[in-house]
Design an enzyme around this catalytic site. Sequence first.
Site, PDB file in Angstrom:
ATOM      1  N   ASP A 191       0.874  -1.171   0.000  1.00  0.00           N
ATOM      2  CA  ASP A 191       0.000   0.000   0.000  1.00  0.00           C
ATOM      3  C   ASP A 191       0.910   1.221   0.000  1.00  0.00           C
ATOM      4  O   ASP A 191       1.570   1.521   0.998  1.00  0.00           O
ATOM      5  CB  ASP A 191      -0.885  -0.013   1.251  1.00  0.00           C
ATOM      6  CG  ASP A 191      -1.733   1.239   1.402  1.00  0.00           C
ATOM      7  OD1 ASP A 191      -1.639   2.149   0.555  1.00  0.00           O
ATOM      8  OD2 ASP A 191      -2.488   1.319   2.395  1.00  0.00           O
TER       9      ASP A 191
ATOM     10  N   TYR B  73      -7.509  15.464  -9.582  1.00  0.00           N
ATOM     11  CA  TYR B  73      -6.470  14.668 -10.245  1.00  0.00           C
ATOM     12  C   TYR B  73      -5.337  15.557 -10.744  1.00  0.00           C
ATOM     13  O   TYR B  73      -4.160  15.262 -10.557  1.00  0.00           O
ATOM     14  CB  TYR B  73      -7.090  13.895 -11.409  1.00  0.00           C
ATOM     15  CG  TYR B  73      -6.134  12.984 -12.126  1.00  0.00           C
ATOM     16  CD1 TYR B  73      -5.674  11.811 -11.535  1.00  0.00           C
ATOM     17  CD2 TYR B  73      -5.685  13.290 -13.418  1.00  0.00           C
ATOM     18  CE1 TYR B  73      -4.803  10.972 -12.201  1.00  0.00           C
ATOM     19  CE2 TYR B  73      -4.814  12.454 -14.090  1.00  0.00           C
ATOM     20  CZ  TYR B  73      -4.370  11.291 -13.478  1.00  0.00           C
ATOM     21  OH  TYR B  73      -3.512  10.467 -14.133  1.00  0.00           O
TER      22      TYR B  73
ATOM     23  N   THR C 152      -5.925   1.948 -21.194  1.00  0.00           N
ATOM     24  CA  THR C 152      -5.941   1.100 -20.000  1.00  0.00           C
ATOM     25  C   THR C 152      -7.313   1.234 -19.336  1.00  0.00           C
ATOM     26  O   THR C 152      -8.215   1.882 -19.871  1.00  0.00           O
ATOM     27  CB  THR C 152      -4.855   1.548 -18.997  1.00  0.00           C
ATOM     28  OG1 THR C 152      -5.163   2.880 -18.563  1.00  0.00           O
ATOM     29  CG2 THR C 152      -3.475   1.527 -19.630  1.00  0.00           C
TER      30      THR C 152
END
Length: 251
Positions: free
Chosen positions: A63, A155, A190
Amino acid sequence: MDRVDGKIAVITGGGRGIGQTTAELLAEEGAQVAVTDIDADAGTTTVEHITDGGGEAAFFEHDVTSEADWTRVVDEVQDTLGVPDVLVNNAGIYQIEPVDEIDVDDWKNLMDVNVTGVFLGLKHCTPLMREQGQGSVINLSSVAGIIGLSGHTCYGASKGAVRTMTKDAAIELAEAGVRVNSLHPAYIDTQMADYGAETLSTTKEELDAMHPIGHMGEPEDVAYAVLFLASDESKFMTGSEMVLDGGLTAQ
């Protein structure tokens, strides 16, 4: 061609997409690859692809938002493969949402993965590189870290942070022989592109058309850029931002 022969590379988010393709390419070119991912099944599959092809790789569940995980993974990589020569900070998540609809918890989560994850990679890998007098860090940013895009406040902020963090670290580590560069892809074919098409209520063909070259990128387009930055071919590059966008930001 063995362009990274003998190098040890850590690739976060190596279980799928850009990370998987990059891990497989670096292994083909001679690197020993530490594949890390929060998804153990995906990461293990990447390693199996590499070892089945005769390459060397190991998986580490990871993580990237956890400093304890970074400490453990870096220790385990050293024990298993050796001191990392290359770090690819690839793990990241994507969010498109109007600025006034962004939930604060979602904001914090994205920043944890996309920004804190990169910071922790730098913090825990570059001291080892500094000790051996060489290393290459490649941080995955985005064209959203360079230009403004509607719905990309969260983002874009994260990728802008990665862009600047890269330059700061590059200056700090230059005398130690450690290079730090960033990559700035546009849409790559993707799962993130699938999410983008769905969220923007558009088709993948319309995403293709956003790019003057006429199509989205493919994972190997980014992987080959990582390979160049990981290799000694790019020994005079640090603090640079390599844009892979089919001409999108040239408009």
